[in-house]
Design a protein around this motif. Structure first.
Motif, PDB file in Angstrom:
ATOM      1  N   UNK A 200       0.915  -1.123  -0.080  1.00  0.00           N
ATOM      2  CA  UNK A 200       0.000   0.069  -0.056  1.00  0.00           C
ATOM      3  C   UNK A 200       0.713   1.145  -0.133  1.00  0.00           C
ATOM      4  N   UNK A 201       2.035   1.439   1.047  1.00  0.00           N
ATOM      5  CA  UNK A 201       2.835   2.525   1.091  1.00  0.00           C
ATOM      6  C   UNK A 201       2.054   3.530   1.689  1.00  0.00           C
ATOM      7  N   UNK A 202       2.655   4.731   2.018  1.00  0.00           N
ATOM      8  CA  UNK A 202       2.232   5.836   2.982  1.00  0.00           C
ATOM      9  C   UNK A 202       2.257   6.901   1.685  1.00  0.00           C
ATOM     10  N   UNK A 203       0.949   7.362   1.409  1.00  0.00           N
ATOM     11  CA  UNK A 203       0.782   8.524   0.510  1.00  0.00           C
ATOM     12  C   UNK A 203       1.348   9.815   0.856  1.00  0.00           C
ATOM     13  N   UNK A 204       1.703  10.802   0.108  1.00  0.00           N
ATOM     14  CA  UNK A 204       2.250  11.973   0.287  1.00  0.00           C
ATOM     15  C   UNK A 204       1.252  13.047   0.990  1.00  0.00           C
ATOM     16  N   UNK A 205       0.149  12.701   0.536  1.00  0.00           N
ATOM     17  CA  UNK A 205      -0.889  13.242   1.184  1.00  0.00           C
ATOM     18  C   UNK A 205      -1.785  12.830   2.522  1.00  0.00           C
ATOM     19  N   UNK A 206      -0.940  11.967   3.482  1.00  0.00           N
ATOM     20  CA  UNK A 206      -1.369  11.125   4.324  1.00  0.00           C
ATOM     21  C   UNK A 206      -2.037  12.186   5.312  1.00  0.00           C
ATOM     22  N   UNK A 207      -1.295  13.242   5.559  1.00  0.00           N
ATOM     23  CA  UNK A 207      -1.762  14.066   6.636  1.00  0.00           C
ATOM     24  C   UNK A 207      -3.083  14.915   6.264  1.00  0.00           C
ATOM     25  N   UNK A 208      -3.564  14.686   4.993  1.00  0.00           N
ATOM     26  CA  UNK A 208      -4.817  15.099   4.503  1.00  0.00           C
ATOM     27  C   UNK A 208      -5.818  13.705   4.624  1.00  0.00           C
TER      28      UNK A 208
ATOM     29  N   UNK B  61       8.680   5.034   3.103  1.00  0.00           N
ATOM     30  CA  UNK B  61       6.994   5.521   2.914  1.00  0.00           C
ATOM     31  C   UNK B  61       6.326   4.919   1.746  1.00  0.00           C
ATOM     32  N   UNK B  62       7.470   4.673   0.490  1.00  0.00           N
ATOM     33  CA  UNK B  62       7.069   4.433  -0.613  1.00  0.00           C
ATOM     34  C   UNK B  62       6.954   2.744  -0.864  1.00  0.00           C
ATOM     35  N   UNK B  63       7.569   1.828   0.009  1.00  0.00           N
ATOM     36  CA  UNK B  63       7.669   0.729   0.012  1.00  0.00           C
ATOM     37  C   UNK B  63       6.220   0.254   0.109  1.00  0.00           C
ATOM     38  N   UNK B  64       5.712  -0.692  -0.747  1.00  0.00           N
ATOM     39  CA  UNK B  64       4.365  -1.255  -0.790  1.00  0.00           C
ATOM     40  C   UNK B  64       3.951  -1.958   0.251  1.00  0.00           C
ATOM     41  N   UNK B  65       4.955  -2.610   1.116  1.00  0.00           N
ATOM     42  CA  UNK B  65       4.781  -3.237   2.227  1.00  0.00           C
ATOM     43  C   UNK B  65       4.919  -2.468   3.815  1.00  0.00           C
ATOM     44  N   UNK B  66       4.885  -1.198   3.545  1.00  0.00           N
ATOM     45  CA  UNK B  66       4.821  -0.237   4.628  1.00  0.00           C
ATOM     46  C   UNK B  66       3.441   0.387   4.611  1.00  0.00           C
ATOM     47  N   UNK B  67       2.780   0.222   5.682  1.00  0.00           N
ATOM     48  CA  UNK B  67       1.254   0.617   5.703  1.00  0.00           C
ATOM     49  C   UNK B  67       1.118   1.811   6.722  1.00  0.00           C
ATOM     50  N   UNK B  68       0.448   2.742   6.291  1.00  0.00           N
ATOM     51  CA  UNK B  68       0.194   4.025   7.244  1.00  0.00           C
ATOM     52  C   UNK B  68      -0.628   3.409   8.236  1.00  0.00           C
ATOM     53  N   UNK B  69      -0.379   3.553   9.498  1.00  0.00           N
ATOM     54  CA  UNK B  69      -1.544   3.207  10.500  1.00  0.00           C
ATOM     55  C   UNK B  69      -2.294   4.306  11.346  1.00  0.00           C
ATOM     56  N   UNK B  70      -1.677   5.385  11.401  1.00  0.00           N
ATOM     57  CA  UNK B  70      -2.280   6.879  12.027  1.00  0.00           C
ATOM     58  C   UNK B  70      -1.516   7.815  11.996  1.00  0.00           C
ATOM     59  N   UNK B  71      -2.078   8.760  11.644  1.00  0.00           N
ATOM     60  CA  UNK B  71      -1.336  10.287  11.893  1.00  0.00           C
ATOM     61  C   UNK B  71      -1.493  10.700  13.332  1.00  0.00           C
ATOM     62  N   UNK B  72      -0.682  10.945  13.888  1.00  0.00           N
ATOM     63  CA  UNK B  72      -0.508  11.252  15.341  1.00  0.00           C
ATOM     64  C   UNK B  72      -0.847  12.569  15.552  1.00  0.00           C
TER      65      UNK B  72
END
Length: 207
Positions: free
Chosen positions: A1-9, A192-203
């Motif tokens: 999935x990776x961590x998108x650059x717009x994750x904060x939004x 962040x761009x690795x497909x195996x790294x998933x965003x869990x939460x914005x703190x």
């Protein structure tokens, strides 16, 4: 999935207190922050993520610790203090952007022995501040990558890691290699761009 650059939004922020029990061994913390070196890394990678650390849970004393490489050297602090400050003013709450992320394979690969190895490797690198020449060397390595210059051997990492190189070296002790962008250094954006790294939460920032 990776961590998108717009994750904060894209993701709603959660407080550290709400997240604490969900944080696992080896989880990643991606930072968006200011300062010369962070801006240099953001410029080199075209990414909002300029810093990264990883979590070790010390269950025996009920502590969640963040391990990270800073210009002053490799260090560790309670994750609660990193996020919320220590209440005395000696360390203020973090005001930049924070994303908790998780590598899909960490829990599958880590064993008690592997966790011992990664902890030993990580803690053995604590405390020694970089010499000025080492900080210059790191900056030149980042710039060489941005300018697509083949990195000379004299600029390659030894023990003077930038944050992401430190986390990458620790992860290799578990058997995880992070694909990198070929710029000459492993950057926070590569995690962040690795497909195996998933965003869990914005703190959420402390009030």
């Amino acid at each position: 999935m990776s961590v998108p650059t717009d994750v904060f939004k894209a993701m709603s922020a959660r407080s550290y207190a709400d997240l604490r029990d969900d944080i696992r061994q080896g989880d990643l913390l991606l930072f968006s922050q200011g300062g010369f070196m962070p801006h240099l890394i953001e410029f080199a990678t075209n990414s909002p993520f300029s810093h990264i650390g990883f979590v070790i849970r010390l269950e025996e004393i009920d502590r969640v610790m963040l391990l990270e490489a800073l210009p002053s050297g490799v260090t560790s602090a309670a994750l609660s203090v990193v996020v919320n400050g220590n209440g005395s003013g000696a360390q203020r709450p973090y005001r930049g952007g924070l994303v908790l992320a998780r590598h899909d394979d960490f829990a599958k690969l880590v064993t008690a022995q592997k966790l011992h190895e990664i902890s030993e490797f990580a803690f053995d690198r604590f405390g020694a501040p970089y010499a000025a020449s080492e900080i210059v060397k790191i900056a030149l390595r980042v710039l060489a990558g941005r300018l697509n210059i083949k990195m000379p051997r004299l600029l390659q990492a030894d023990d003077e890691y930038i944050c992401s190189e430190y986390v990458g070296a620790c992860y290799q002790k578990v058997g995880i290699s992070i694909p990198w962008n070929g710029l000459g250094f492993l950057a926070p954006s590569d995690f962040a761009s690795d497909p195996k790294v998933q965003p869990i939460a914005v703190i959420a920032n402390a009030a």
